[in-house]
Design a protein around this motif. Structure first.
Motif, PDB file in Angstrom:
ATOM      1  N   GLN A   1      -5.912  25.879  -7.760  1.00  9.14           N
ATOM      2  CA  GLN A   1      -7.079  25.335  -8.457  1.00  9.14           C
ATOM      3  C   GLN A   1      -8.339  25.419  -7.608  1.00  9.14           C
ATOM      4  O   GLN A   1      -9.431  25.630  -8.135  1.00  9.14           O
ATOM      5  CB  GLN A   1      -6.826  23.890  -8.893  1.00  9.14           C
ATOM      6  CG  GLN A   1      -7.878  23.354  -9.842  1.00  9.14           C
ATOM      7  CD  GLN A   1      -7.972  24.145 -11.140  1.00  9.14           C
ATOM      8  OE1 GLN A   1      -6.970  24.462 -11.772  1.00  9.14           O
ATOM      9  NE2 GLN A   1      -9.184  24.475 -11.538  1.00  9.14           N
ATOM     10  N   ALA A   2      -8.218  25.287  -6.305  1.00 13.71           N
ATOM     11  CA  ALA A   2      -9.389  25.379  -5.421  1.00 13.71           C
ATOM     12  C   ALA A   2     -10.025  26.769  -5.497  1.00 13.71           C
ATOM     13  O   ALA A   2     -11.243  26.907  -5.505  1.00 13.71           O
ATOM     14  CB  ALA A   2      -9.001  25.053  -3.980  1.00 13.71           C
ATOM     15  N   VAL A   3      -9.201  27.793  -5.568  1.00 12.83           N
ATOM     16  CA  VAL A   3      -9.705  29.173  -5.700  1.00 12.83           C
ATOM     17  C   VAL A   3     -10.324  29.366  -7.081  1.00 12.83           C
ATOM     18  O   VAL A   3     -11.413  29.934  -7.221  1.00 12.83           O
ATOM     19  CB  VAL A   3      -8.584  30.204  -5.451  1.00 12.83           C
ATOM     20  CG1 VAL A   3      -9.065  31.615  -5.743  1.00 12.83           C
ATOM     21  CG2 VAL A   3      -8.070  30.091  -4.019  1.00 12.83           C
ATOM     22  N   ILE A   4      -9.653  28.872  -8.115  1.00  6.90           N
ATOM     23  CA  ILE A   4     -10.168  28.991  -9.484  1.00  6.90           C
ATOM     24  C   ILE A   4     -11.527  28.313  -9.606  1.00  6.90           C
ATOM     25  O   ILE A   4     -12.446  28.845 -10.229  1.00  6.90           O
ATOM     26  CB  ILE A   4      -9.158  28.411 -10.494  1.00  6.90           C
ATOM     27  CG1 ILE A   4      -7.890  29.268 -10.524  1.00  6.90           C
ATOM     28  CG2 ILE A   4      -9.771  28.299 -11.888  1.00  6.90           C
ATOM     29  CD1 ILE A   4      -6.740  28.665 -11.314  1.00  6.90           C
ATOM     30  N   ASP A   5     -11.687  27.152  -8.990  1.00  8.00           N
ATOM     31  CA  ASP A   5     -12.950  26.413  -9.063  1.00  8.00           C
ATOM     32  C   ASP A   5     -14.113  27.168  -8.434  1.00  8.00           C
ATOM     33  O   ASP A   5     -15.269  26.931  -8.785  1.00  8.00           O
ATOM     34  CB  ASP A   5     -12.812  25.044  -8.391  1.00  8.00           C
ATOM     35  CG  ASP A   5     -11.925  24.096  -9.180  1.00  8.00           C
ATOM     36  OD1 ASP A   5     -11.668  24.366 -10.376  1.00  8.00           O
ATOM     37  OD2 ASP A   5     -11.470  23.092  -8.589  1.00  8.00           O
TER      38      ASP A   5
END
Length: 132
Positions: A33-37
């Motif tokens: 999720q950190a990369v997606i954000d």
């Protein structure tokens, strides 16, 4: 389906109301999720994601909001729903139950797009001129 600004990622919304992000061209699903954000999207047509939580009214069911489109400037979002409503939001709209400007259209809206020549002022004038 939307591509990231650098064409390295693709996002889709599934029939089971899940947002999925994939690496291009490998097709590997991205789950961090950190990369997606941190991804900047070239387009946004998904009704799912933290960026569009505010499009859902208090009593909306998953299938009620059918389509979304972010303006080319990246600051406006329009949605269409089962009730024939076209709603205008600021983008992103991560707060729940955001106030909107809206107009009635057909019995159901299944797809929607914003023309690049439309500014927020012009869209607001169009919505207000309908006197709904």
């Amino acid at each position: 389906m939307d591509f990231s600004a650098d064409s390295s990622y693709l996002q889709v919304s599934t029939g089971s109301y899940k947002r999925q992000v994939y690496e291009v061209p490998s097709g590997k699903q991205l789950v961090d999720q950190a990369v997606i954000d941190r991804i900047t999207w070239a387009t946004w047509t998904s009704v799912l994601g933290d960026e569009v939580i505010g499009i859902w009214s208090r009593h909306a069911e998953k299938a009620d909001v059918n389509c979304a489109c972010v303006s080319h400037s990246g600051i406006n979002l329009v949605t269409g729903d089962d009730f024939g409503m076209v709603k205008l939001f600021d983008f992103p709209c991560p707060e729940k139950f955001v106030r909107t400007c809206f107009c009635m259209v057909t019995t159901s809206t299944v797809d929607i797009r914003i023309l690049s020549c439309f500014s927020r002022r012009l869209m607001m004038e169009m919505f207000s001129s309908l006197n709904l």
